[in-house]
Every structure is written in C-alpha cells, then in structure tokens.
Design an enzyme around this catalytic site. Structure first.
Site: not given
Ligand code: 26V
Length: 814
Positions: A356, A544-545, A550, A652, A656
């Site tokens: 991701h 968004k975050r 971003k 995503t 929406k």
């Molecule tokens: C990383 C970490 C690292 C430390 C603790 C918690 C945590 C939680 C999640 C992540 C991964 C983040 C990756 C992510 O959210 N990617 C997003 O995925 C979406 C669904 O595929 C995508 O639409 C977004 O562009 C992408 O940034």
C-alpha cells in the site's frame, strides 16, 4: 421476523418495552439505538448461522483477509440497507416518533483504522459479503480506536477513543473459540528418530478471544464474519500464562497488565514505521490467533495439509500480518511434520500480499534481536527462509554479493518484512496502475525481475452501498428513477446515466440534491464551528490524513494568496468559496500539527475579515472519521487530490467524491491517473509535476525552492507571512517549522513547484463553475464513470485472479 412496517413496529415496541421496562414514550434515542441494533443483529443471526453451515457442508475455499485495521465506521444504517429493511424501519420509527438519522447518530464509529488501508479493508468486507464470496476479516478488537481529535486554540489535541463505552451491539464474544498465543521462551532442539524436534520452553501464554461481527451482504441471506481478537490473561482460566518460575503476585499483576495491553490500542501512525515491541506483539498475536482458528476449521474437512491452498487463501493487508508466513511454516514443519520444501510450497501457494505504499519511511523492518527474543522459534524459521532465499540468489548469480545483500530478508540486523512477504507469497499486488508500475520498475524492481509472475495490479475501490446509497440517498433515488436499479448489483451500469449528462431535468435535480446536501453540511458547520457558510459558494474539500506528501499546505498557501488578492482589491470578482478541511495528524508528527494550526489560524483571519465579504470561508472540521466523511463528501463540489505525484499509492477518497458528483482537482498520482483516463481533461482538473519528473528531480537534483520563492511575488508574500507578524502570525516565527521545511529543506514535496499551476487550475475551476450547465454535465459524467471504482469490481478481480474463488450461492434459503 418482520416483513412490513406494521410487524416491525410491533416487534420493535415489544422489545423496547421488554428490555427497558419503561413505557415507549420514555425511551431515549440511546435506548432506541441499543434495542434496534440488538434486534437487527438477531434478525441477521439466522442467516449468519445458515451461511456458516453452508460453508461447512460445501467445503468451499475460504478467503481470510488479515488486516491490523478495519475502519468500519457505523453499522446500523448499512446493515438495514443491506438487509433490505431500511425503508420499513425508517417509516416505522417515524410513526413511533423517532427519526432514524438521529438514532444512527447514537452509534460510536468503530474507528479501528488509521485511514485508507483500514477503510479499504472495510469496503472489501462489504463487497465480499454482497457478492456472496466466502471471505472473512481477521483483525484486532482494539479497546481504543484511533484517537479522538479536539481542536483547542487551533491545535490538535488527542483524546482516547473508548468506542466500546456504551457497549457494542454488533459483536458476539466467542469464548468457546479462544486460542493460546505464546511469546518469549527458549527453544530446545533434540533429535528423535532422525528428525529434529523444536520445543519452546518457559514461554508466556496469552489467551486470544474472538469477537465476531456479522458482515451482512446486500440483498440476500449471505452473512460473512469479521473476527476481531482480544487479548486476555491466561492465568484466570488455567495455571498456564506467565512462565511458572517467575510466579509471584506482583509478577502476576505485571503479566496481566502486559497481556491486556496487546489489544489495548491501535497505533496511530499511518506512514511512519517505528520498531515498537508492543506493535510486533500485536502483529504476531493477530497472525497466530487467526491462523489457529482457520486451521481448526480446515481440519474439520478431514483433508491433509497438502490441500490447504485449495481450501484456504490467506491475504495480508500490507506487511503488518507478514508473520503469518513463518507461523504457517512453523505449524507445518514442527507440528504437522512436513518437510521444509513441502511446507514452503504450501505456504507460498496459500498466501498473497498487497502493498500500500512506496514511502520508504513506512517500510517495516524489525530489529533481529527483538524478533529473536519475543518469538524465538519464529525467528529461527525466518533465518532459515532467509538462508535458502540467499543461497538461491547466490546460485543464480554467484558474483553479485551486492544483489544478495540488497534483496536479503535479514540485513543490517533487521528483518525486512516486505522482502519476507514477497518471498513467501504467490501474489504481490499494488493498489493502482501507476503504483504497481512504480513497484515493478523502481521500488521492487529486483524482486519483479526475480518473480515477474507474482506482480499484479488491483486498483482500489469503494463500496457504493455506503458511499452512495447510504450517504447520498437523494442521488441514489435520482439514478434509480433515471436508469432503473440494476447499477446497485452491477455498479458499472452507472455509466448509463451518461446519456443524461446534457439533460436539463436531470441536471436540475442533481443540482438541487447537491444544494440540499450542502445545506445540511452548512448547518453542521454552523453547529460545530459556529461559522456560517454560503451554500451557494463552491464547497472545496480536502479530507484525509494530514501528511507532507498529501500537501494540505499547498491548499492553505493558495487560500492565503486568495486572501492577499482580495485584501489588495476588495472588489475583486470571485466566485465565493468555502474551503473545508478534515484531517488527523499522527500525534508525534510535529510539522503536520503545525499545518493544522495554520489552517485554523487562516480560518480565523479569513472568516472574520469584513473586507473578504463572504467571498472566502475556511472551515476545519474536527475529528474526521467515517461518519463525518459520510456527511461531508455528498456536499462537495471540489475534491482536492493534490499529492506529490508518485507518493499516493491510490487514494480512495478521490473515488468517493467522484461517485458523489464532485469534480476533482488533482495531480496525476495514484488512482487519479485512471480517473483521468476515463474522464479526460474536460471533466477533471489536472495540474502539476508528473511522477517521472518527480523521480528525475530526486535522482538528478535541479530543483531549487528558494529560486521559485525569489521569483514569484505571490509565493514570496505567503511564505513571509508564515514568519512575520501579520494576518496569519500573531507571534513571530509561529510557523517557522513550515517555512523551514520549504526553504531550508528544499521543499521535499514540491509545493512551490506546483503552486503556480495549482493557482491557475483553481482559476479554471472558477470559470467552469460560473457555467452551471457545463458544470453539472461534468458532474454527471463523473458519477457515470465512478462505477469502475466500486469495490465490487475490485473484489471480483481479487477473487478471479488471486484467490481463485467463486461466489457461493446459497442452496437453502429460509
Ligand atoms: C503504517 C503504519 C506504521 C506504524 C504504525 C501504524 C501504521 C499503520 C498503517 C501503515 C501503512 C500505511 C499505508 C497506507 O495506509 N497506505 C494507503 O493505502 C490506501 C489503500 O490502499 C491507499 O489508497 C493510499 O494511497 C495509501 O497511502
């Protein structure tokens, strides 16, 4: 249980009175919510049991979607919708004096995710059930979801999100299905009859108790399961638990506390990896508990493990559940007696992996010492996987030690989870065409060369049931009246509204639906922020975050520039705009928090300046969440998707907004690229650097943020306003960190480079909005093409190309 309004009213009233012991009139909204949701869970319960029986009888292949996050939001409305009783219940409640929307507001969001990755998992659950696939979720029942955000004096303050406080009517605790998960200990090896036996001694036991949530499919009786695991002390149920030689009462208390902490909270970062022991514990807890319960179910089929890949697919949502690979190896080799080669073959054929992100700071790498101590036997297995993997590379290319070092699963005293995930699975997918392309050509190139057949793309999707039918019922109704309701089960048929793009009647109705949604949001903004916004202004939204890539900052700098223009010439003829933001920043991400503060300071100045005369309003809505998104997105005219090209894997939110008729201003990044391919330049506002240009700058240099600052007086002015007292800066240097990130760290995300094209494109938007007929036409074309981004389509592709499963049409319907 009930098939019409009258029978619903009867059953519901009886339950309410029966459970509360008070007359109907004395019930509160909270009471009504509790009783209604309990009733609905029960109502779906029979179908749930029937679906499970069906699975057992038919022995169909089951998909298990492992994810550390399921950002499901509220369930009541969507469950009513999927069960086909939304209207009955709404009208029934109305006649009893209750408004369904108010009742829905009583439900806490299940905020068990950070953002896109967790919300994708939730959309996939809905699609799997609605398409009648045997697909289940496997996750953690965090006691605290993502923090609740408060804005105090413009700053983000994080509060714990105790979402379970009022109870959770949707879950069923299954104490009978609990399993044991083991940590720590020492591995003892001995030879027995020519075989090596590995036994871990002095381990610490934790009980994993599942809480099952029904996932109700749309329009039929299919109900899948989302199984969320909770950690409990093993001491209470048996003499197991902490290693016995450590036993004393204080140790016991410490043990209890440490066990419960495993499922206590969701880590609130979404792109910054940190090697935290508790996070590693959570990951193994999920993998070990999930796998044990899956294998128990598999064993009921009475087949040998050679058949596992035909009956089970284990899908990992990012690398977070990668330990499923060595854990399955451990069970097959140590417990089931398989040879390494056979076990590896079974494992690889069973597991598939979605990537991701390409942000290097998000890639998980666990310190070897930590893995070795916490999971000694699993670590030995990872070492062996690595040894064999490296010797395979060596055989291919004995002279290229550099390549072996680069690809190794263990290197620089770290376990590289992405490498382990690729080596141990048969499918690796990216989440949008551009993202998959970047994985193949850049980020994971050597792996792609090694295993080209494993790499594939699955562009993300969103469930149109939540994001269109539930969030925007007016629009859903208009579509139904125009093209019938086939699009509900075949969302690509939304394309049929294309023929109405120039239809005056359709346009007028679309316009009035959007206006109504805007009025509703305006009332919410008035209530929450005390700001009155003009429903005839352009609602320009970025939710968004909050993250550097971003580029919320690009948006704010543009607003500051607009303000400066209006101040310089108060009679300037501009279409009024309302800029709406919603964003949570990771608690430790200082720059992101300064940007939140900046947005709020700009909002304060702009909203209170009489010279601005209502031409501009800026609103930051606190605590962005799934339920808030459902209020905001249907009201948007403009969707801001302005990430630095190459950085947003898919996005995503972009989908929406498109599905709700907003037009996108965006870079050619993530799934925006695919939106643009369908919509063309006329129906989407594209600007800025392309991903190749971004890569070139990173590789060869040549970008000079200071040069742009020096050369563009608009930019010069807004940047200076960050550090000089004035309209946006009450104390000098208030936003120095932001200023520095641009001018002293050479603007990592190319905000200044894209500023001028962004400003120009915003001008085009304004011109376009002035012509409402043209605008509405574009909006209709956007909605028409959005069916491609329904998660049903995405799930069909996962099912056919990765999991190789077919829908399970139920044999026995009741
Ligand atoms: C990383 C970490 C690292 C430390 C603790 C918690 C945590 C939680 C999640 C992540 C991964 C983040 C990756 C992510 O959210 N990617 C997003 O995925 C979406 C669904 O595929 C995508 O639409 C977004 O562009 C992408 O940034």
């Amino acid at each position: 249980m009930f098939t019409d309004k009258e029978s619903f009213k009867k059953v519901f009233s009886e339950s309410l009175v029966g459970e509360l012991g008070t007359p109907l009139e004395e019930a509160t909204s909270a009471d009504v919510y509790k009783v209604l949701s309990g009733l609905i869970r029960e109502y779906a319960g029979r179908d749930w049991a029937a679906t499970n029986r069906e699975y057992q009888q038919r022995g169909e292949k089951q998909v298990y979607y492992f994810s550390m996050e399921f950002l499901i939001g509220r369930l009541l409305g969507n469950n009513l919708l999927n069960l086909g009783i939304l209207d009955i219940v709404r009208e029934g409640l109305q006649e009893l004096g209750w408004n369904l929307e108010d009742i829905e507001e009583q439900e806490s969001d299940a905020g068990l995710g950070n953002g896109g990755l967790g919300r994708l998992a939730a959309c996939f659950m809905d699609s799997l059930a609605s398409l009648q696939y045997a697909g289940h979720g496997c996750g953690i029942r965090y006691k605290y979801g993502l923090f609740e955000q408060k804005i105090i004096d413009g700053d983000q303050v994080e509060l714990p999100d105790y979402w379970l406080q009022k109870g959770n009517e949707w879950e069923v605790r299954r104490a009978d299905k609990k399993v044991e998960v083991r940590f720590w200990g020492k591995v003892e090896a001995r030879e027995e009859n020519g075989r090596w036996i590995f036994e871990t001694k002095d381990y610490e036991s934790v009980m994993a108790v599942p809480y099952d949530v029904p996932v109700i499919g749309y329009g039929h009786h299919h109900v899948n399961t989302l199984r969320l695991w909770s950690a409990e002390s093993a001491m209470l149920s048996s003499s197991k638990g902490m290693a016995s030689r450590h036993y004393d009462y204080y140790n016991f208390l410490n043990y209890n506390r440490s066990v419960e902490s495993i499922s206590e909270f969701l880590y609130p970062d979404d792109s910054q990896y940190e090697g935290k022991l508790l996070r590693l514990k959570q990951q193994y807890f999920l993998c070990s508990a999930g796998l044990q319960s899956i294998l128990r179910t598999f064993e009921k089929l009475g087949l040998s493990y050679d058949h596992l890949p035909e009956k089970v697919s284990l899908h990992i949502n990012d690398t977070h559940p990668t330990l499923i690979i060595p854990e399955l190896m451990r069970i097959l080799v140590d417990v089931k007696g398989y040879s390494w080669e056979q076990a590896w073959d079974i494992t690889v054929r069973t597991v598939s992996y979605t990537n991701h992100t390409i942000l290097s700071e998000a890639l998980e790498k666990w310190p070897t010492g930590m893995v070795r101590d916490l999971l000694p036997r699993v670590y030995m297995i990872i070492e062996e996987i690595n040894r064999r993997f490296c010797s395979m590379l060596h055989e291919q290319n004995p002279d290229d030690q550099e390549r072996i070092d680069r690809l190794a699963i263990i290197g620089s005293d770290q376990v590289r989870m992405a490498h382990l995930a690729i080596a141990g699975s048969h499918s690796v997918n990216g989440v949008a065409a551009l993202h998959t392309d970047i994985l193949k050509k850049k980020e994971m190139r050597p792996f792609y060369e090694l295993y080209p057949e494993r790499f594939n793309n699955k562009t993300n999707g969103i469930t149109h049931r939540r994001w269109l039918m539930h969030a925007n019922p007016g629009l859903a109704e208009l579509i139904n009246e125009s093209i019938g309701s086939d699009w509900i089960t075949e969302p690509r048929k939304l394309i049929d509204i294309h023929k109405f793009s120039e239809d005056k009647g359709f346009q007028d109705r679309l316009h009035s639906i959007k206006q109504q949604n805007k009025l509703k949001l305006a009332a919410y903004i008035q209530e929450k922020n005390g700001v009155s916004v003009d429903p005839n202004s352009i609602f320009d939204v970025q939710v968004k975050r909050l993250h550097g890539y971003k580029r919320q900052l690009l948006n704010v700098l543009h607003i500051m520039h607009l303000y400066n223009q209006i101040k310089a010439n108060p009679s300037l003829d501009r279409v009024p705009r309302t800029f709406i933001f919603g964003a949570k920043a990771a608690p430790s991400y200082y720059l992101a928090k300064r940007i939140i503060k900046l947005i709020n300071v700009v909002a304060d100045t702009v909203n209170h300046d009489p010279d601005v005369g209502g031409k501009l309003k800026v609103v930051f809505l606190e605590n962005y969440s799934v339920s808030l998104a459902e209020k905001i997105i249907p009201a948007a005219n403009i969707s801001e998707q302005i990430s630095t090209a190459s950085k947003e894997a898919s996005g995503t939110g972009n989908m929406k907004f498109m599905m709700n008729g907003a037009l996108t201003i965006g870079t050619l990044d993530g799934a925006n690229v695919e939106m643009h391919e369908m919509l063309g330049d006329e129906n989407m506002f594209i600007f800025g650097l392309k991903s190749d240009q971004v890569f070139d700058y990173y590789q060869y240099g040549g970008y000079d943020a200071r040069g742009i600052y020096a050369g563009d007086p608009r930019i010069h002015q807004v940047l200076d306003q960050l550090i000089q007292e004035g309209p946006f800066c009450t104390s000098p240097r208030e936003f120095e960190t932001i200023y520095d990130s641009i001018l002293n760290h050479n603007d990592e995300y190319f905000v200044l480079k894209d500023f001028a094209p962004y400003v120009n494109t915003q001008l085009e938007i304004e011109a376009s909005y002035r012509n409402q007929t043209e605008w509405l036409k574009k909006s209709i074309i956007n909605i028409a093409h959005s069916g491609k981004f329904a998660s049903d389509c995405t799930i069909e592709q996962y099912a056919n190309e990765i999991w190789r499963i077919n829908p399970v049409r139920q044999m026995s319907m009741n």
